[in-house]
Design a protein around this motif. Structure first.
Motif: not given
Length: 262
Positions: A87-88, A142-149
């Protein structure tokens, strides 16, 4: 025949009547030709009303403080169901997000919203933190990564409050959302994004430039779109942003949040 002295009546509490050395308090004051000043006890009904008003006022203060305390303890509860190992980049206010989310009433679990049933099933584009979604979702994503659920619980004060919404959401409803985030990109109204769209560096955005930008953004969700949909979005962007009607969007016109895709 008119009386040469007016009759003045003053009421107060029994406690103040006992402290009347320095003045006349807590009594009915009657001035007459011969009577001078007479003190009469305050009627019991007036004493009762006075105490009732004080108690009512104190109760109002107590209730207001209790409600304020309850509201301050409300918060959006976040449960991370899945987070990618790599998660960059995480979401922040002003970013353009691409996500699907389903909404449920916490009371009975009934579904009131599903983004997959709208916009031909494509994920929803919106700018985070600027009020394009309810406040609870702005906080929850807020502060979510792409692909996060995530699964989030949103109290009424961060959702639709005491008014509810369009008959689907009752007053004072706590909501549950299941969210899947697909993409995080730079905010649509940043200087960087304007320069990215403005390929010929003439400090204005043409239809061709915005159309190319839309095509790149739509390709990111890897779902086929009918060209008529992209054309409709392009026309709507210019309708809402090209205020002087010259066929271009200037930096000043661009710096207003009025379209999710731009």
């Amino acid at each position: 025949m008119a009386q040469p002295w007016p009759v003045v009546t003053v009421y107060t509490t029994p406690a103040t009547r006992r402290n009347s050395v320095g003045g006349i308090h807590g009594a009915r004051v009657t001035r007459g030709r011969e009577s001078g000043v007479l003190l009469e006890p305050m009627p019991e009904t007036m004493h009762f009303l006075f105490r009732f008003i004080v108690l009512f006022y104190l109760w109002g203060l107590f209730t207001a403080q209790r409600q304020k305390k309850e509201e301050s303890t409300e918060e959006v509860k976040i449960e991370v169901l899945h987070r990618p190992e790599n998660c960059s980049k995480t979401s922040k206010k002003g970013d353009l997000l691409n996500a699907h989310y389903d909404g449920y009433l916490a009371k009975d679990g009934s579904k009131f919203y599903c983004s997959r049933t709208q916009n031909e099933g494509h994920p929803k584009w919106f700018v985070l933190g600027v009020g394009q979604v309810i406040k609870g979702l702005d906080i929850a994503m807020m502060d979510m990564c792409p692909g996060e659920k995530r699964k989030v619980v949103i109290p009424p004060s961060f959702a639709y409050g005491k008014e509810g919404h369009e008959g689907k959401i009752p007053p004072d409803a706590t909501l549950i959302f299941e969210i899947e985030l697909y993409a995080v990109t730079k905010g649509p109204r940043s200087i960087e994004t304007f320069k990215q769209i403005d390929t010929d560096n003439d400090r204005q955005l043409s239809k061709a430039e915005i159309n190319l930008y839309l095509q790149r953004e739509f390709d990111k969700d890897e779902k086929p779109r009918d060209k008529s949909y992209q054309d409709a979005v392009l026309e709507d962007i210019f309708k809402k942003n090209d205020h002087d009607g010259d066929g271009f969007i200037s930096p000043k016109e661009y710096n207003v949040y009025q379209h999710d895709e731009l």
